[in-house]
Design an enzyme around this catalytic site. Sequence first.
Site, PDB file in Angstrom:
ATOM      1  N   LYS A   1       1.045  -1.773   3.060  1.00 43.76           N
ATOM      2  CA  LYS A   1       0.933  -1.090   1.763  1.00 43.76           C
ATOM      3  C   LYS A   1       2.280  -0.493   1.397  1.00 43.76           C
ATOM      4  CE  LYS A   1      -2.144   2.456  -0.281  1.00 43.76           C
ATOM      5  NZ  LYS A   1      -3.217   3.407   0.075  1.00 43.76           N
TER       6      LYS A   1
ATOM      7  N   SER B   1      -7.199   3.078  -2.663  1.00 41.63           N
ATOM      8  CA  SER B   1      -5.953   2.710  -3.296  1.00 41.63           C
ATOM      9  C   SER B   1      -5.211   1.596  -2.564  1.00 41.63           C
ATOM     10  CB  SER B   1      -5.031   3.927  -3.377  1.00 41.63           C
ATOM     11  OG  SER B   1      -4.770   4.418  -2.079  1.00 41.63           O
TER      12      SER B   1
ATOM     13  N   SER C   1      -9.296   5.391   0.981  1.00 48.50           N
ATOM     14  CA  SER C   1      -8.417   4.389   0.383  1.00 48.50           C
ATOM     15  C   SER C   1      -8.243   3.103   1.159  1.00 48.50           C
ATOM     16  CB  SER C   1      -7.023   4.989   0.155  1.00 48.50           C
ATOM     17  OG  SER C   1      -7.114   5.960  -0.857  1.00 48.50           O
TER      18      SER C   1
END
Lengths: 516, 489
Positions: free
Chosen positions: B44, B132, B156
């Site tokens: 990420k 996310s 997330s």
Amino acid sequence: MSEEKAGNGHRPGRAGSRLSQELVGVVGLEIHAQIHASTKLFSGSQVRFSSPPNSLVSFFDASLPGTLPVLNRRCVEAAVMTGLALNCTINKKSLFDRKHYFYADLPAGYQITQQRLPVAVDGRLSYGVLVDGSQNHVLERSVRIKQIQLEQDSGKSLRDGHRSQTLIDLNRAGIGLMELVMEPDMCCGEEAAAAVRELQLILQALGTCQGNMSEGQLRVDANVSVHRPGEPLGVRTEVKNINSARFLARAIDYELQRQMAVVESGGTVVNETRAFDFKSGQTIPMRDKEGLQDYRFMPEPNLPPLLLYDQQTAPMDADPTQVILIDQIQEQLPELPRVTRERLVKTYGILPEHSFTLVNEDDLVDYFVSVVQRTKAEPRKVIGWVLKDLLGQLKQRCLSTAQSPISPLALAELLDLLEAGRISSPAAKLVFQELWKGTGRSAEQIVEQQDLGVMRDHGEIERICQSVIDSHPEEVRAIRGGNRNVLNKLMGRVMKQTKGRADPLLVRTLLEEKTS
Amino acid sequence: MLYPPFRDVHRHGNDCDVVMNEHHSAPPAGKPKGPLDGIPFSVKDNFCTESMETTCASRMLKGYRPPYTATVVQKLLDQGAVLIGKTNLDEFAMGSGSTDGVFGPVQNPWSYSVQYRERAGADAGWTIAGGSSGGSAVAVAAQTSFFALGSDTGGSTRNPGALCGVVALKPTYGLLSRHGLIPLVNSMDVPGILTRSASDAATVLGVLQGLDKKDSTTIPPPATPTHLPEEIDVRKIRIGIPREYHAPGLSAETLSQWTRVADLFEREGASVEPVSLPHTQHSIVCYHVLCTAEVASNMARFDGLEYGHRSALEDSTEALYAATRHEAFNDVVRRRILAGNFFLLKRNYELYFMKAQKVRRLIAQDFARVFHGGVDVLLTPTTLTDAAPYRQFIQEDNRTRSTQEDVFTQPANMAGLPAVTVPTALSSRGLPIGLQLIGPALHDTRLLALAAWLQKRLCFPRLELAGTWAEPGDVGVAPGLQGALQGHT
């Protein structure tokens, strides 16, 4: 003016001066001491004075995203040592917090400090105030230490007006500080300066802070207010930008006077921050920073509570490099100034005031002890030479003890000559001055070369006395008439002629005989 | 299409070539460094990677190349794993849809699958991937990476894991180092692991866990090995079903999966019982206060002076700060900063922040009590429904969506507990539904063992991608990747 004051029940007319007699000063101090350590409080960058800008900045210091604080063990030890030396209670558990404000020299937008629960609390600093500023008498005073907390120093910013820009140097950002809060137990500039001086000595003895105010290693802000005894404390102002202990006393005294004048004339003191301007000797209000700041304190989530132990309470399986033992630190504390002074008085029989002066001056204790060890003269005689003659000359020329042109050995030799009666004390003073010039000659050599040895020839001395008497008939008549003081003048003449080499006692005896 | 998760693969195509070549030029006779040697993975884009752009999907860090690599990423690189790209996310990890980043939204590959097209109909728009860590979940779901790292603060990693039909682990707080993970909420963030199988997750966990002296919140890992046992004996396991997790908005299909799996456990001999976590209803509000407060604090460093975006408006330092932050933070970030600063004001601190910390402790104690009472693991939904169509999802604002979607996931963050989502079945629209297992602290391996047990029995289907990639009006498709996964089985 005086009529309006009648409401206080005072007689009009003299009200002004009566009030100023009653108002007293109340002074507290907030001190930031830079911890003497090789790396910063939460990162591994080095701590060095005067390095090229931004050359000692780690990723964490620059607040690069994703970096985390790692606590420096040495800084914690320094805080514990300092807390113990100041008789504080060391909190076995203390916490770290974030204090938020935006400023260009604060890269993260917050400072890591200890607001909720600092590492040390409730201490006491004893210090001495010299009465009349002289060495005659020392008054013992003490001030309560509210707390000692660990926190980060900020970077430095320099305004470049020419190019309308601000330059930021982060070398200092993240250096460990101990913030010491002294309660408002002091009354004036002199007390505050003496307290700070004692604190400097303690920190230097511990090695936890080098204490140099002009280099920013020790920063002092004063909280000053006035009130009448028995009444609640007055509104206080904070005085900043003080770069030496001397300026500290002046700044505080100016502020106290200013506040007293305000109160006496019926005004109210404004709670504000004022900067000391050393050129004018005044305090002036600082730029108003957009009203009151709300620092939005929040616990620092990346640092668990700081736990300290005793040898008894330390967990059995703990890694010794990860554990700090308070009692062990206590045992290993070096000799504190107070103890040094007591030891000097006890061992050498000098007066307490002398011990203060000795300890106050860098390296002077070592110098004194060195001389005492090398000379046959008594310490009580040595102290006079060290404090008056040597220190006097050093101060006049703004030299430190380390820069003294006369070594302890040289002075010891001089005192030995004096002790052995080989020279008189006026002659010794002359030799001292010669030694000061640093020509490389020893005391003995100077005495020989300049013929300063005590005059041994009694006949010669008597002859000179007689010749002085013969040439001063007026004075002799006065002496015989009862005015013994005039004898000193004749003595002076004889000493001058003998270049101070005659034994003063012998001269006096001879003159008294001859004028009787 | 899978763009934009791999915008970085395109831009740093040269970097990847270099990485690949280095790997291939290693002597073939050499021993593999470990199970991850040569394995492609994605990370990420809120993990720092040295000299590789790390943006947090924000204008504030566009072009920012960190001078260091996050500990967990470095550990993987040291094992010989091959980093093929940084994945897309919600800006600064704030969001539950991966729709609010500066590079655009992340599309769920399942909404391009044969299953979806058949069941949802031809004019159903593409769906969100969850957030996310949407990009990371997609990378694993579409098999362009064997595993990916996400971050998990309120769900997330688990949320997109569930919506994309993969295994997603939120480890115990402190087990994995956060050094180099650009923080959202320091007291809740953990690096998350996304894989297709629970045993892969266990392998990655074994490599990543461990004390890091650069992160003072890390704890020593448990002595037990992370390698999963052959098969766990569920007859010894007590499963708790928290009654408070029957939340409003829970879809009928998710509920039915929940029941299905609970029944499965019971049939195989596990003891399944209802439990209560009475403070659950307060956790969202509590999370909101604590999260925004930490965000306000963590974002204070972005002033444009040392790194990142700097506004051209330089009338004064203050003007520069304000303009920089206004220009480079999206409104989700700015709203959270404002809220957080409000809660931290001196006059509000006790009322909000302190109160929330106390409630947080109560929530943690709810879990502790249940686990102390002998329950081994909790079984709950991960999300309320399957993935929503993008056009529908964006009709509510980020805050509303987060409040709704984080219900099941964020209590585990509040309590620092490990939790894993396991794909169970496809919904009537052909989209994944996942369920969550929550365990006591440091029991991550047992959690994964149960997840593996479930995976073996649930037979979650493979993703079958459709022939056509783009619809008119859809977000632009990156050439070169078109058709890359066609015919994938």
